[in-house]
Structures are given as C-alpha cells and as structure tokens.
Scaffold this motif. Structure first.
Motif, PDB file in Angstrom:
ATOM      1  N   VAL A  66       0.863  -1.174   0.000  1.00  0.00           N
ATOM      2  CA  VAL A  66       0.000   0.000   0.000  1.00  0.00           C
ATOM      3  C   VAL A  66       0.903   1.228   0.000  1.00  0.00           C
ATOM      4  O   VAL A  66       1.589   1.520   0.978  1.00  0.00           O
ATOM      5  CB  VAL A  66      -0.938  -0.001   1.222  1.00  0.00           C
ATOM      6  CG1 VAL A  66      -1.821   1.242   1.209  1.00  0.00           C
ATOM      7  CG2 VAL A  66      -1.802  -1.262   1.217  1.00  0.00           C
ATOM      8  N   LYS A  67       0.907   1.924  -1.104  1.00  0.00           N
ATOM      9  CA  LYS A  67       1.865   3.005  -1.353  1.00  0.00           C
ATOM     10  C   LYS A  67       1.208   4.366  -1.151  1.00  0.00           C
ATOM     11  O   LYS A  67       0.119   4.630  -1.675  1.00  0.00           O
ATOM     12  CB  LYS A  67       2.399   2.891  -2.780  1.00  0.00           C
ATOM     13  CG  LYS A  67       3.468   3.898  -3.158  1.00  0.00           C
ATOM     14  CD  LYS A  67       3.932   3.677  -4.583  1.00  0.00           C
ATOM     15  CE  LYS A  67       2.889   4.116  -5.591  1.00  0.00           C
ATOM     16  NZ  LYS A  67       2.760   5.606  -5.640  1.00  0.00           N
ATOM     17  N   HIS A  68       1.869   5.220  -0.389  1.00  0.00           N
ATOM     18  CA  HIS A  68       1.379   6.585  -0.241  1.00  0.00           C
ATOM     19  C   HIS A  68       1.446   7.285  -1.598  1.00  0.00           C
ATOM     20  O   HIS A  68       2.367   7.073  -2.379  1.00  0.00           O
ATOM     21  CB  HIS A  68       2.219   7.345   0.793  1.00  0.00           C
ATOM     22  CG  HIS A  68       1.633   8.655   1.186  1.00  0.00           C
ATOM     23  ND1 HIS A  68       1.826   9.814   0.458  1.00  0.00           N
ATOM     24  CD2 HIS A  68       0.828   9.007   2.234  1.00  0.00           C
ATOM     25  CE1 HIS A  68       1.184  10.808   1.031  1.00  0.00           C
ATOM     26  NE2 HIS A  68       0.570  10.359   2.116  1.00  0.00           N
ATOM     27  N   ALA A  69       0.455   8.117  -1.879  1.00  0.00           N
ATOM     28  CA  ALA A  69       0.365   8.765  -3.189  1.00  0.00           C
ATOM     29  C   ALA A  69       1.570   9.643  -3.491  1.00  0.00           C
ATOM     30  O   ALA A  69       1.918   9.852  -4.661  1.00  0.00           O
ATOM     31  CB  ALA A  69      -0.921   9.589  -3.271  1.00  0.00           C
ATOM     32  N   SER A 138       6.102   9.362   8.730  1.00  0.00           N
ATOM     33  CA  SER A 138       4.974  10.263   8.976  1.00  0.00           C
ATOM     34  C   SER A 138       3.793   9.910   8.083  1.00  0.00           C
ATOM     35  O   SER A 138       2.630   9.983   8.517  1.00  0.00           O
ATOM     36  CB  SER A 138       5.399  11.718   8.764  1.00  0.00           C
ATOM     37  OG  SER A 138       5.864  11.926   7.444  1.00  0.00           O
ATOM     38  N   GLN A 139       4.067   9.509   6.848  1.00  0.00           N
ATOM     39  CA  GLN A 139       2.990   9.079   5.958  1.00  0.00           C
ATOM     40  C   GLN A 139       2.326   7.812   6.490  1.00  0.00           C
ATOM     41  O   GLN A 139       1.100   7.665   6.453  1.00  0.00           O
ATOM     42  CB  GLN A 139       3.547   8.839   4.554  1.00  0.00           C
ATOM     43  CG  GLN A 139       3.955  10.098   3.825  1.00  0.00           C
ATOM     44  CD  GLN A 139       4.757   9.797   2.565  1.00  0.00           C
ATOM     45  OE1 GLN A 139       5.209   8.671   2.334  1.00  0.00           O
ATOM     46  NE2 GLN A 139       4.963  10.812   1.740  1.00  0.00           N
ATOM     47  N   ALA A 140       3.132   6.891   6.992  1.00  0.00           N
ATOM     48  CA  ALA A 140       2.592   5.629   7.517  1.00  0.00           C
ATOM     49  C   ALA A 140       1.677   5.871   8.705  1.00  0.00           C
ATOM     50  O   ALA A 140       0.613   5.251   8.826  1.00  0.00           O
ATOM     51  CB  ALA A 140       3.734   4.702   7.913  1.00  0.00           C
ATOM     52  N   LYS A 141       2.068   6.772   9.595  1.00  0.00           N
ATOM     53  CA  LYS A 141       1.242   7.055  10.763  1.00  0.00           C
ATOM     54  C   LYS A 141      -0.093   7.664  10.356  1.00  0.00           C
ATOM     55  O   LYS A 141      -1.138   7.346  10.930  1.00  0.00           O
ATOM     56  CB  LYS A 141       1.983   7.979  11.726  1.00  0.00           C
ATOM     57  CG  LYS A 141       3.153   7.306  12.428  1.00  0.00           C
ATOM     58  CD  LYS A 141       3.651   8.117  13.602  1.00  0.00           C
ATOM     59  CE  LYS A 141       4.243   9.433  13.168  1.00  0.00           C
ATOM     60  NZ  LYS A 141       4.846  10.160  14.320  1.00  0.00           N
ATOM     61  N   MET A 142      -0.060   8.529   9.332  1.00  0.00           N
ATOM     62  CA  MET A 142      -1.304   9.098   8.833  1.00  0.00           C
ATOM     63  C   MET A 142      -2.206   8.016   8.248  1.00  0.00           C
ATOM     64  O   MET A 142      -3.415   7.981   8.502  1.00  0.00           O
ATOM     65  CB  MET A 142      -0.995  10.163   7.772  1.00  0.00           C
ATOM     66  CG  MET A 142      -2.234  10.840   7.156  1.00  0.00           C
ATOM     67  SD  MET A 142      -3.063   9.874   5.850  1.00  0.00           S
ATOM     68  CE  MET A 142      -1.795   9.890   4.574  1.00  0.00           C
ATOM     69  N   MET A 143      -1.626   7.100   7.481  1.00  0.00           N
ATOM     70  CA  MET A 143      -2.395   6.030   6.869  1.00  0.00           C
ATOM     71  C   MET A 143      -3.020   5.131   7.932  1.00  0.00           C
ATOM     72  O   MET A 143      -4.176   4.723   7.821  1.00  0.00           O
ATOM     73  CB  MET A 143      -1.493   5.237   5.914  1.00  0.00           C
ATOM     74  CG  MET A 143      -1.030   6.064   4.714  1.00  0.00           C
ATOM     75  SD  MET A 143       0.472   5.478   3.904  1.00  0.00           S
ATOM     76  CE  MET A 143      -0.126   4.057   3.011  1.00  0.00           C
TER      77      MET A 143
END
Length: 274
Positions: A66-69, A138-143
């Motif tokens: 699952v990749k952040h945009a 930081s992106q992972a925590k948001m996801m």
C-alpha cells in the motif's frame, strides 16, 4: 528485540549481473512510453529484450504493498517484488477505503511495535496475505490513523538486521529498505529450513548494491556520502568495474546519495523514531 544482525547479501542465490549487465541504455516502455531501464516502475513490465529473463517465483501468501500517493514510483524498492512475483504481489495507491474488501481475519500487517508478533515465532496457517505500507514514517502514521482496516489487522514484524541500503538515512543501520523487509518477512516465515526459495525478491536490490560497491571500489579517490554507515563501501572485497576509468582526485565530483525521506521498511526491528 535484540541487536541487529548482519546478513550476507552476496550469499543470495541469484546472479542478476548475467542478465542486467546486457542492458546498457534506458529505453521507452512499450506500454506507457516512459524512459526506463530494466523494467517499468509504472507498468511493472520488463523492457524490450528482457522479457522472460527475470526470475519468477510464487509466494506462500499474497502481498499487498500500500503506497502513499506522494511516494515516488521510481524510488520505491517494493516494486522489485512485483516484478519477480507478479501473480502474488499487488501495489495499491493508498486511500482511506482502499482496503475495504480485505478480510482482516486472514490478513496481517507488517508493522513494528510492541503489539507486533515476530513472524519467525508464528504459525502462518490461516494468513492469506500480508500488507506492507510503502511511505515515510509520517505518511505511515497518517495512513494508520485514517484507515480502520489497517488498525484492525494483526501486526507482524521481523528480527532486526543491518541494512545494505545505499541511501543515506538519519537513523541507525537497522532501518531496512522496504524490499529487504519484504524478503525477510518471507524468509523468516520458513524458519531454519529456508533454502533460498525467496532470494529472487532481492534480485534487483543485490544488483544495485553490488553495482555501487564496484563503482566506488574501482575509484577509491571518489567520495561516497561521508555520513553513511562506516565502511559501507567494501574496498577490499568488492569486484572492480573494468569499464571505470580512474580519475584524478582533483577532478572527482562527489556523488551525493543523500535522501532524507525514509521508506517505512527501514523501521523493522526498531520502534517509532519519533
């Protein structure tokens, strides 16, 4: 979880140089037209002339990346898994509903933390797929915060290892590249009986690692990122590149492999760095 272990990347049972060294130039992808080398990061297909020449393997359970945009396609090492195991790997761009159809009872999340169970100590029977998040911390925590499906999945982790990653990072050397974390997920799930079944996951990673080692060992006056882990370039053992012409020290340009953003896979074997 203990101190990180070193691993011998040269012992992997793949020899990518035999194929990849035949590809000298970037070419246009036959599907999307983008200029790429070896394979297309966007279409997940080999370039013309390399079709059918990469190893192809099957995995014991499915993998969803699952990749952040905002994660750059051309920077992600997770794509390597899709190229060598296309039937079992899916790459999904994250939205807060992208996993709504996933059965959380049969899906695990590769994610570090105190509630994560070491995959080496688990019976993976009943686990049909594992999700890996590809993005910065930081992106992972948001996801995780906005996706209820991720929150409900059983978390698994792997034993800490020292990375072979060539990108500089501000963390210590147990922060793995995403493809390293994926590889050790499958390797550790087998246990002591492992015999190289999933080494192909590291096919491209090993090639890039050995290419960088060879380039710098062939030009010892050249400066690798001085902030990288100590003795990263194996000057005494790396094979020399016969095509490299040694340059004078006063004409050498310092090559900067300084990337501040980290792939999530780097965190395995560690805790939240923040």
């Amino acid at each position: 979880m203990g101190s990180p272990e070193s691993y011998d990347i040269h012992a992997l049972k793949v020899n990518p140089q035999l194929v990849l060294d035949t590809c000298k130039e970037r070419v246009s992808c036959g599907s999307c037209g983008k200029s790429v080398k070896f394979f297309c990061y966007y279409c997940y297909k080999p370039v013309a002339g390399l079709e059918g020449r990469f190893p192809q393997i099957r995995l014991p359970f499915k993998l969803d990346v699952v990749k952040h945009a905002n994660e750059l396609d051309g920077k992600s090492t997770a794509v390597h898994a899709k190229i060598v195991a296309p039937q079992d790997v899916d790459i999904i761009t994250f939205t807060d509903t992208c996993l709504d159809g996933v059965d959380v009872q049969t899906t695990a999340l590769l994610f570090p933390g105190p509630d994560a169970q070491d995959v080496a100590d688990m019976d993976m029977t009943g686990i049909e797929r594992v999700v890996v998040i590809d993005g910065t911390w930081s992106q992972a925590k948001m996801m995780m915060r906005v996706c209820p499906q991720l929150q409900r999945m059983q978390k698994v982790t792997i034993k800490p290892r020292r990375t072979r990653f060539w990108r500089f990072q501000n963390m210590d050397d147990q922060y793995l590249a995403t493809i390293e974390a994926i590889y050790f997920l499958y390797r550790d799930s087998v246990g002591s009986s492992y015999n190289g079944e999933y080494d192909a996951l590291m096919y491209f990673y090993k090639y890039f690692y050995e290419y960088i080692q060879s380039e710098y060992a062939s030009q010892p006056e050249r400066c690798f990122n001085h902030r990288h882990q100590k003795n990263y370039i194996e000057y005494d053992s790396a094979p020399l590149n016969p095509n490299v012409r040694l340059t004078k020290p006063d004409t050498v340009a310092k090559v900067n492999y300084d990337f501040d953003d980290l792939e999530l896979g780097h965190m395995f074997g560690s805790t939240d760095p923040e």
